[in-house]
Design a protein around this motif. Structure first.
Motif, PDB file in Angstrom:
ATOM      1  N   PRO A  38       0.774  -1.247   0.000  1.00  0.00           N
ATOM      2  CA  PRO A  38       0.000   0.000   0.000  1.00  0.00           C
ATOM      3  C   PRO A  38       0.807   1.299   0.000  1.00  0.00           C
ATOM      4  N   ASP A  89      -4.047   8.096   0.350  1.00  0.00           N
ATOM      5  CA  ASP A  89      -4.697   6.982  -0.335  1.00  0.00           C
ATOM      6  C   ASP A  89      -4.787   5.773   0.609  1.00  0.00           C
ATOM      7  N   SER A  90      -4.287   4.623   0.178  1.00  0.00           N
ATOM      8  CA  SER A  90      -4.355   3.427   1.029  1.00  0.00           C
ATOM      9  C   SER A  90      -3.131   3.287   1.939  1.00  0.00           C
ATOM     10  N   CYS A  91      -2.216   4.240   1.863  1.00  0.00           N
ATOM     11  CA  CYS A  91      -1.006   4.207   2.683  1.00  0.00           C
ATOM     12  C   CYS A  91      -1.276   4.938   4.008  1.00  0.00           C
ATOM     13  N   LYS A  92      -1.350   4.180   5.063  1.00  0.00           N
ATOM     14  CA  LYS A  92      -1.647   4.737   6.385  1.00  0.00           C
ATOM     15  C   LYS A  92      -0.386   4.734   7.259  1.00  0.00           C
TER      16      LYS A  92
END
Length: 134
Positions: free
Chosen positions: A81, A126-129
């Protein structure tokens, strides 16, 4: 020589001006404190990210060190991710923050030979947490 005694009107005006200045300073301090990012438990969140001024060479070296010494760098591997954007700055930011969050309670810092800085802004995208550990 006669001494001039201030009228009660000028004293009130001075007191009102002084009070206005004090209230303005308090208001500014409150605005500042409210603008700082806070976690849900009332703690101020801090993330460790790559310094914009750091060279790619220095970032890569510091990132490799972080990934070998406590950071979980799985998310920046290809097809994970946080792989994109695939830049040294973005990958180093993720690695620095992972190390910092995992190690800050054991004395780990956010320095990485002057290639990292602390921020109160969550760098997730985005999907990078990006992890935050209170």
């Amino acid at each position: 020589m006669a001494q001039t005694i201030p009228s009660s009107r000028s004293c009130k005006s001075f007191k009102n001006r002084s009070m206005s200045i004090v209230l303005a300073k308090i208001l500014l301090a409150l605005i500042f404190l409210l603008s700082i990012s806070k976690g849900s438990d009332g703690q101020f969140e801090d993330y460790c990210i790559a310094d914009e001024q750091a060279s790619e060479y220095d970032l890569l070296g510091a990132m490799n060190w972080a990934c070998s010494n406590g950071a979980n760098c799985t998310a920046i591997q290809e097809s994970q991710p946080c792989y994109l954007p695939n830049t040294p700055k973005d990958h180093a930011s993720y690695a620095f923050n992972s190390y910092y969050q995992n190690m800050k309670h054991q004395g780990g810092g956010c320095y990485f030979t002057a290639t990292a800085v602390l921020t109160g802004a969550d760098p997730s995208h985005d999907s990078c947490k990006f992890e935050y550990i209170p």
